[in-house]
Design a protein around this motif. Structure first.
Motif, mmCIF file in Angstrom:
data_model
loop_
_atom_site.group_PDB
_atom_site.id
_atom_site.type_symbol
_atom_site.label_atom_id
_atom_site.label_comp_id
_atom_site.label_asym_id
_atom_site.label_seq_id
_atom_site.Cartn_x
_atom_site.Cartn_y
_atom_site.Cartn_z
ATOM 1 N N TYR A 165 0.840 -1.190 0.000
ATOM 2 C CA TYR A 165 0.000 0.000 0.000
ATOM 3 C C TYR A 165 0.879 1.245 0.000
ATOM 4 N N ASN A 166 0.480 2.256 -0.751
ATOM 5 C CA ASN A 166 1.077 3.594 -0.684
ATOM 6 C C ASN A 166 -0.060 4.591 -0.483
ATOM 7 N N THR A 167 0.083 5.451 0.492
ATOM 8 C CA THR A 167 -0.974 6.412 0.807
ATOM 9 C C THR A 167 -0.379 7.797 1.009
ATOM 10 N N THR A 187 4.026 3.972 3.444
ATOM 11 C CA THR A 187 4.231 2.797 2.596
ATOM 12 C C THR A 187 4.263 1.557 3.473
ATOM 13 N N TYR A 188 3.488 0.552 3.060
ATOM 14 C CA TYR A 188 3.487 -0.719 3.776
ATOM 15 C C TYR A 188 3.559 -1.844 2.757
ATOM 16 N N SER A 189 4.493 -2.792 2.955
ATOM 17 C CA SER A 189 4.661 -3.920 2.045
ATOM 18 C C SER A 189 4.910 -5.182 2.853
ATOM 19 N N ARG A 190 4.194 -6.247 2.489
ATOM 20 C CA ARG A 190 4.312 -7.518 3.197
ATOM 21 C C ARG A 190 4.237 -8.661 2.188
ATOM 22 N N SER A 191 5.143 -9.613 2.313
ATOM 23 C CA SER A 191 5.185 -10.752 1.393
ATOM 24 C C SER A 191 5.413 -12.027 2.180
ATOM 25 N N ASP A 192 4.497 -12.994 1.993
ATOM 26 C CA ASP A 192 4.583 -14.288 2.681
ATOM 27 C C ASP A 192 4.783 -14.124 4.183
ATOM 28 N N GLY A 193 4.041 -13.189 4.768
ATOM 29 C CA GLY A 193 4.075 -13.004 6.209
ATOM 30 C C GLY A 193 5.239 -12.202 6.739
ATOM 31 N N VAL A 194 6.078 -11.673 5.844
ATOM 32 C CA VAL A 194 7.246 -10.905 6.258
ATOM 33 C C VAL A 194 7.102 -9.464 5.786
ATOM 34 N N ASP A 195 7.318 -8.492 6.691
ATOM 35 C CA ASP A 195 7.267 -7.080 6.320
ATOM 36 C C ASP A 195 8.533 -6.685 5.558
ATOM 37 N N PHE A 196 8.331 -5.951 4.432
ATOM 38 C CA PHE A 196 9.458 -5.440 3.658
ATOM 39 C C PHE A 196 9.518 -3.907 3.685
#
Length: 368
Positions: A165-167, A187-196
């Motif tokens: 997400y970008n807001t 900015t929030y990014s998460r992939s396979d349960g891991v925050d990036f």
């Protein structure tokens, strides 16, 4: 001798008569109605709603053409239907005066012959060159405010489960004597349960106009969080002075500088290390906008902070954006953002975050 037919002769006579008097033809303004009216120096008329005047630029929502930004030097005549507030520069005229100041007049106005006048009485309020702002909202506080919210998202499912997400949120309040601004970017990014990615930046500022170009910023502040830069929380509070370097209708450039206090709490630190640092700082900002054409704007925002090395040393937030108008209220924004901390704090595991973070963001923005 050839005789010109009577109808043709009359037609030619009318054309020559109109052409001969065209330079002196000056029709009366449209009748008073529910619209604001602008006549350009070319003679063209626009009807709609005047949203405000700041410096040398009129923001006008045309009934047919949508939102327009018009240079005051291109306006021959303007009349407002509703009451507005005119903030104008007044130079001290006696020894008791403390120099230049901003006065405010309220009511429906007309602009013509380089002067701002009361619409009903015709009394001259000030010269157009002395105007700092003309703001709506004389009858409604809501008219002083402008909002823009932008969002972008990316979802992926399958071999990889990913969400991003970008807001962005921008809020502005403008009156003839002051201006308030608030901005948020996350900015929030998460992939396979891991925050990036999980960073958030919010800032505010409050300005008092001193003249058409010079203003005080008695208070400004910023909050920033990014665990991937080892910053759990960082707060900044300061004051500054500002100057409008350029405002020519196409380009606008403002700069500010002033002292601030910076406090940072780190996400993790090595054993025995301090989990927070405070520092006196100097903050410099630059805000530049260029109207590339009627539908595309370039916006550049820079904030640089100089503090002691334990608090991060030099850091900056630098954003360059293209804002493309899709409709009157909907924009497509492309932003390249560069965040830098010259002396990032080491984490508990001994690793040191990289100095630079770059992001390319694509957002849809709604103007409210």
């Amino acid at each position: 001798m050839r005789i010109v037919p009577t109808k043709l002769a009359l037609t030619l006579s009318f054309v020559f008569l109109v052409h001969g008097n065209a330079s002196g033809w000056n029709p009366a303004p449209p009748p008073a109605d529910e619209f604001d009216w602008i006549q350009l120096t070319s003679g063209e008329w626009l009807k709609g709603e005047m949203k405000g005047v700041l410096g040398d630029e009129v923001h006008f929502d045309s009934d047919k053409l949508g939102m327009q930004q018009i240079d005051t030097e291109d306006i021959k005549f303007m009349r407002t239907n509703e009451a507005v507030r005119v903030g104008y520069e007044v130079t001290g005229t006696s020894e008791s005066d403390d120099g230049d100041r901003i006065d405010v007049a309220e009511g429906p106005v007309e602009i013509k012959d380089g002067e701002v006048r009361e619409r009903d009485s015709g009394r001259v309020i000030t010269e157009v060159s002395e105007v700092v702002t003309i703001a709506t909202g004389a009858e409604s506080e809501w008219d002083n405010w402008a909002f823009k919210i932008s969002m972008g998202a990316n979802f992926r499912e399958g071999n990889v489960s990913q969400v991003e997400y970008n807001t962005s949120l921008g809020v502005t309040r403008i009156t003839p004597t002051n201006r308030f601004g608030f901005n948020y970017l996350g900015t929030y990014s998460r992939s396979d349960g891991v925050d990036f990615a999980n960073n958030h930046r919010a800032d505010f500022s409050y300005d008092l106009y001193r003249s058409s170009r010079f203003f005080y910023r008695p208070v400004f502040g910023e909050y920033f969080r990014d665990p991937f830069q080892n910053i759990a929380h960082r707060g900044l509070l300061g004051a500054a002075v500002g100057y409008e370097v350029i405002d020519d209708g196409t380009n606008t450039w403002e700069v500010t500088a002033g002292p601030a206090f910076l406090h940072t709490r780190y996400d993790s630190v090595p054993v025995g290390g301090s989990n927070s640092e405070s520092s006196a700082s100097v903050v410099v900002t630059s805000s530049y906008e260029r109207e590339i054409n009627s539908h595309v704007d370039f916006i550049s925002l820079y904030r640089g902070t100089m503090s002691n090395s334990d608090a991060g040393g030099y850091s900056h937030h630098f954003s360059n954006s293209l804002s493309i108008e899709l409709t009157n209220d909907l924009d497509f924004d492309v932003s390249l953002i560069w965040d830098r901390i010259s002396n990032p704090a080491r984490e508990a595991n001994g690793a040191t975050p990289k100095e630079d973070d770059l992001r390319l963001m694509f957002l849809l923005g709604l103007d409210l």
